[in-house]
Design a protein around this motif. Structure first.
Motif, PDB file in Angstrom:
ATOM      1  N   ALA A 131     -13.494 -93.025  56.710  1.00  5.65           N
ATOM      2  CA  ALA A 131     -14.177 -91.655  55.798  1.00  5.65           C
ATOM      3  C   ALA A 131     -13.104 -90.702  56.244  1.00  5.65           C
ATOM      4  CB  ALA A 131     -15.464 -91.140  56.104  1.00  5.65           C
ATOM      5  N   LEU A 132     -12.680 -89.881  55.219  1.00  2.90           N
ATOM      6  CA  LEU A 132     -11.597 -88.892  55.327  1.00  2.90           C
ATOM      7  C   LEU A 132     -12.533 -87.553  55.478  1.00  2.90           C
ATOM      8  CD1 LEU A 132      -8.607 -88.228  55.315  1.00  2.90           C
ATOM      9  CD2 LEU A 132      -8.702 -87.468  52.951  1.00  2.90           C
ATOM     10  N   VAL A 133     -12.050 -86.833  56.773  1.00  4.35           N
ATOM     11  CA  VAL A 133     -12.706 -85.527  56.926  1.00  4.35           C
ATOM     12  C   VAL A 133     -11.939 -84.334  56.687  1.00  4.35           C
ATOM     13  CG1 VAL A 133     -13.905 -84.168  58.857  1.00  4.35           C
ATOM     14  CG2 VAL A 133     -13.804 -86.660  58.950  1.00  4.35           C
ATOM     15  N   LEU A 134     -12.317 -83.359  55.822  1.00  5.36           N
ATOM     16  CA  LEU A 134     -11.757 -82.202  55.378  1.00  5.36           C
ATOM     17  C   LEU A 134     -12.358 -80.898  55.905  1.00  5.36           C
ATOM     18  CD1 LEU A 134     -10.864 -82.743  51.588  1.00  5.36           C
ATOM     19  CD2 LEU A 134      -9.497 -83.272  53.517  1.00  5.36           C
ATOM     20  N   THR A 152     -12.117 -65.699  55.797  1.00  7.06           N
ATOM     21  CA  THR A 152     -11.135 -66.374  55.171  1.00  7.06           C
ATOM     22  C   THR A 152     -11.337 -68.004  55.514  1.00  7.06           C
ATOM     23  OG1 THR A 152      -9.386 -64.755  56.044  1.00  7.06           O
ATOM     24  CG2 THR A 152      -8.524 -66.774  55.613  1.00  7.06           C
ATOM     25  N   LEU A 153     -10.951 -68.716  54.318  1.00  5.11           N
ATOM     26  CA  LEU A 153     -11.180 -69.937  54.458  1.00  5.11           C
ATOM     27  C   LEU A 153     -10.035 -70.689  55.073  1.00  5.11           C
ATOM     28  CD1 LEU A 153     -13.212 -70.730  50.991  1.00  5.11           C
ATOM     29  CD2 LEU A 153     -14.030 -70.848  53.415  1.00  5.11           C
ATOM     30  N   MET A 154     -10.062 -71.958  55.774  1.00  3.74           N
ATOM     31  CA  MET A 154      -8.940 -72.548  56.123  1.00  3.74           C
ATOM     32  C   MET A 154      -9.102 -74.058  56.181  1.00  3.74           C
ATOM     33  SD  MET A 154      -7.795 -70.212  59.622  1.00  3.74           S
ATOM     34  CE  MET A 154      -9.339 -70.338  60.226  1.00  3.74           C
ATOM     35  N   LEU A 155      -8.039 -74.452  55.720  1.00  2.00           N
ATOM     36  CA  LEU A 155      -8.181 -76.114  55.843  1.00  2.00           C
ATOM     37  C   LEU A 155      -6.994 -76.795  56.487  1.00  2.00           C
ATOM     38  CD1 LEU A 155      -9.075 -78.897  55.230  1.00  2.00           C
ATOM     39  CD2 LEU A 155      -8.118 -78.667  52.746  1.00  2.00           C
ATOM     40  N   PHE A 156      -5.868 -76.482  56.064  1.00  2.00           N
ATOM     41  CA  PHE A 156      -4.480 -77.056  56.488  1.00  2.00           C
ATOM     42  C   PHE A 156      -3.921 -75.863  57.000  1.00  2.00           C
ATOM     43  CE2 PHE A 156      -5.098 -79.816  52.681  1.00  2.00           C
ATOM     44  CZ  PHE A 156      -5.586 -80.773  53.111  1.00  2.00           C
ATOM     45  N   LYS A 198      -2.940 -85.536  57.151  1.00  2.00           N
ATOM     46  CA  LYS A 198      -1.915 -85.226  57.979  1.00  2.00           C
ATOM     47  C   LYS A 198      -1.780 -83.417  57.740  1.00  2.00           C
ATOM     48  CE  LYS A 198       0.680 -89.344  57.277  1.00  2.00           C
ATOM     49  NZ  LYS A 198       1.883 -89.978  56.475  1.00  2.00           N
ATOM     50  N   GLY A 199      -1.901 -83.076  56.678  1.00  2.00           N
ATOM     51  CA  GLY A 199      -1.791 -81.397  56.362  1.00  2.00           C
ATOM     52  C   GLY A 199      -0.406 -81.154  55.997  1.00  2.00           C
ATOM     53  N   ASP A 200       0.126 -82.334  55.440  1.00  2.00           N
ATOM     54  CA  ASP A 200       1.566 -82.016  54.917  1.00  2.00           C
ATOM     55  C   ASP A 200       1.602 -81.366  53.707  1.00  2.00           C
ATOM     56  OD1 ASP A 200       0.821 -84.217  53.290  1.00  2.00           O
ATOM     57  OD2 ASP A 200       2.084 -85.651  54.352  1.00  2.00           O
ATOM     58  N   GLU A 243     -11.003 -86.968  44.808  1.00  2.00           N
ATOM     59  CA  GLU A 243     -10.598 -88.523  44.768  1.00  2.00           C
ATOM     60  C   GLU A 243      -9.054 -88.813  44.872  1.00  2.00           C
ATOM     61  OE1 GLU A 243     -11.885 -89.537  40.682  1.00  2.00           O
ATOM     62  OE2 GLU A 243     -13.960 -89.616  41.357  1.00  2.00           O
ATOM     63  N   ALA A 244      -8.256 -87.795  44.691  1.00  2.00           N
ATOM     64  CA  ALA A 244      -6.767 -87.794  44.900  1.00  2.00           C
ATOM     65  C   ALA A 244      -6.442 -87.970  46.275  1.00  2.00           C
ATOM     66  CB  ALA A 244      -6.180 -86.601  44.126  1.00  2.00           C
ATOM     67  N   ILE A 245      -7.062 -87.315  47.093  1.00  2.00           N
ATOM     68  CA  ILE A 245      -6.548 -86.894  48.656  1.00  2.00           C
ATOM     69  C   ILE A 245      -7.226 -88.234  49.270  1.00  2.00           C
ATOM     70  CG2 ILE A 245      -8.631 -85.840  49.419  1.00  2.00           C
ATOM     71  CD1 ILE A 245      -6.410 -84.368  51.116  1.00  2.00           C
ATOM     72  N   ALA A 246      -8.478 -88.741  48.638  1.00  2.17           N
ATOM     73  CA  ALA A 246      -9.032 -89.956  49.029  1.00  2.17           C
ATOM     74  C   ALA A 246      -8.148 -91.260  48.945  1.00  2.17           C
ATOM     75  CB  ALA A 246     -10.515 -90.343  48.553  1.00  2.17           C
ATOM     76  N   GLY A 247      -7.618 -91.308  47.644  1.00  2.00           N
ATOM     77  CA  GLY A 247      -6.492 -92.388  47.357  1.00  2.00           C
ATOM     78  C   GLY A 247      -5.376 -92.380  48.110  1.00  2.00           C
ATOM     79  N   ARG A 248      -5.108 -90.994  48.386  1.00  2.00           N
ATOM     80  CA  ARG A 248      -3.614 -91.193  49.359  1.00  2.00           C
ATOM     81  C   ARG A 248      -3.883 -91.782  50.869  1.00  2.00           C
ATOM     82  NH1 ARG A 248      -0.566 -86.545  52.308  1.00  2.00           N
ATOM     83  NH2 ARG A 248       1.747 -87.333  52.081  1.00  2.00           N
ATOM     84  N   TYR A 249      -5.052 -91.602  51.282  1.00  2.00           N
ATOM     85  CA  TYR A 249      -5.336 -92.208  52.491  1.00  2.00           C
ATOM     86  C   TYR A 249      -6.162 -93.272  52.467  1.00  2.00           C
ATOM     87  CZ  TYR A 249      -3.376 -88.001  54.402  1.00  2.00           C
ATOM     88  OH  TYR A 249      -2.500 -86.897  55.031  1.00  2.00           O
ATOM     89  N   ARG A 250      -6.330 -94.032  51.338  1.00  4.30           N
ATOM     90  CA  ARG A 250      -7.070 -95.191  51.048  1.00  4.30           C
ATOM     91  C   ARG A 250      -8.644 -95.045  51.608  1.00  4.30           C
ATOM     92  NH1 ARG A 250      -2.680-100.004  51.815  1.00  4.30           N
ATOM     93  NH2 ARG A 250      -1.067 -99.094  50.075  1.00  4.30           N
ATOM     94  N   ALA A 251      -9.190 -93.803  51.798  1.00  4.72           N
ATOM     95  CA  ALA A 251     -10.567 -93.800  52.167  1.00  4.72           C
ATOM     96  C   ALA A 251     -11.685 -94.056  51.289  1.00  4.72           C
ATOM     97  CB  ALA A 251     -10.728 -92.122  52.703  1.00  4.72           C
TER      98      ALA A 251
END
Length: 383
Positions: free
Chosen positions: A143-146, A154-158, A184-186, A207-215
């Motif tokens: 599972a990919l955690v964001l 202020t909202l922060m992610l990467f 990775k946060g790239d 779904e796009a970022i899940a697919g990138r990491y095969r999560a």
């Protein structure tokens, strides 16, 4: 009861003969995926004693004990931790199938290594069943955690720093049923999804970022740091939303106040640890082994070639709640089989999904396909 009937038809003898030939070809292609990976625990050991041999003997005993504890915690619910059995070295050793050693280093009085301890699945099952302790065996896809953090509006992610992300990154790796990973946060991640889009649950970008990491799933972990007016200590409001590949959504909320002397980062670390445990517990609740409840479902499996069926069979062998696969009919284009499974149909569907298999209603029966084939079909229909 629905799904308990078996496929029937003419030419049974010819089907059996075809089935025997086919299974011979499948078995010759290689062994099925083992179901015992969840009963394998990796632990580091570092022991100093009066001699290297004494240190090694003590390290092996310590490693078995630690692996046993980790295994039981992996399989069982948080509420049952107080009921877990306390076995001595001899009792634990009888439950161990084998041990392998890597990265072994010794000195005159010290022994270091990485132990892989493999336990006997049926004996561990019997131990927990006899103690009436519920347990789960089905591992989730990673599972990919964001981690989205809000401070001063202020909202922060990467962004760097992100203390909420640091809290999740600091969680110990213990081989749980729900493996967690961080992006990775790239630049590609930043282009795929932003903090606001994650909090809003933008399905396309998730779904796009899940697919990138095969999560398998994406966990949007939102935390807002503030002040508890009663205690004048830091307060954290945390919400975690789990977005599943089959449109499942789970939501957990927590409110924590810092203890005396606890720093804001310490509070964040505690919150991340708590949420990770709750994620694990919710997964186990959905996948508890139910040996008193069985079902049989007749499935049709479309196969373009022999290689496809070998892959599906290998994936089926990795689903612990599938007790048996009875081959009923084989043709050039499809296989018909009966799956005998433990628990509820919903559990079966979820467990199959973790092995990249999709079970769905099709016409008058059930269709079993590779998950990627189903996803490709959805994309074609959307296009």
């Amino acid at each position: 009861m629905i799904d308990r009937c078996r496929f029937i038809g003419a030419g049974a003898a010819r089907r059996i003969a075809l089935g025997l030939v086919f299974w011979a070809a499948v078995l010759a292609a290689g062994p099925a995926q083992a179901r015992d990976d969840v009963y394998e625990v990796v632990v580091p050991v570092d022991v100093t004693a009066q001699s290297a041999s004494e240190a090694k003997t003590e390290a092996l005993a310590d490693g078995e004990r630690e692996a046993f504890i980790r295994l039981l915690e992996r399989l069982t619910l948080l509420e049952d931790r107080g009921r877990l059995p306390q076995l001595g070295p001899q009792g634990i050793t009888t439950l161990v199938r084998d041990i392998s050693v890597d990265d072994e280093k010794t000195s005159g009085v010290r022994y270091l290594a990485k132990l892989t301890v493999r336990f006997k699945r049926e004996e561990i099952r019997k131990l927990l069943i006899d103690l009436n302790i519920p347990f789960a065996e089905t591992p989730s896809k990673p599972a990919l955690v964001l981690p989205v953090y809000q401070a001063a509006g202020t909202l922060m992610l990467f962004d760097d720093p992100n203390p909420w992300r640091e809290a999740w990154a600091g969680l110990p790796e213990r081989g749980n049923l729900v493996p967690l990973m961080l992006p990775k946060g790239d630049l590609s991640d930043i282009a795929a999804i932003g903090a606001e889009q994650a909090v809003q649950g933008d399905r396309q970008r998730l779904e796009a970022i899940a697919g990138r990491y095969r999560a398998g799933d994406v966990l949007v972990a939102f935390a807002r740091l503030g002040l508890d007016l009663k205690t004048s200590r830091p307060r954290l409001d945390a919400e975690l939303v789990r977005y599943g590949g089959t449109d499942r959504v789970q939501r957990l909320t927590n409110a924590l106040t810092a203890g005396p002397g606890e720093t804001p980062q310490g509070l964040l670390n505690r919150a991340a640890k708590l949420q990770a445990r709750l994620i694990e517990d919710h997964w186990k609740l959905d996948n508890l082994m139910r040996f008193d409840q069985t079902g049989v479902i007749a499935v049709t499996i479309p196969i373009p070639d022999l290689k496809s069926w070998i892959g599906i069979r290998r994936n089926l062998a990795g689903v612990s709640i599938v007790r048996q696969v009875d081959l009923v009919l084989l043709s050039r284009n499809e296989v018909r089989a009966n799956l005998i499974y433990l628990g509820r149909l919903e559990q079966l569907i979820l467990a199959l999904e973790q092995s990249d298999l999709h079970l769905s209603k099709g016409g008058d029966g059930w269709i079993l396909r590779p998950l990627r084939a189903t996803q490709g079909q959805k994309q074609n229909n959307a296009g």
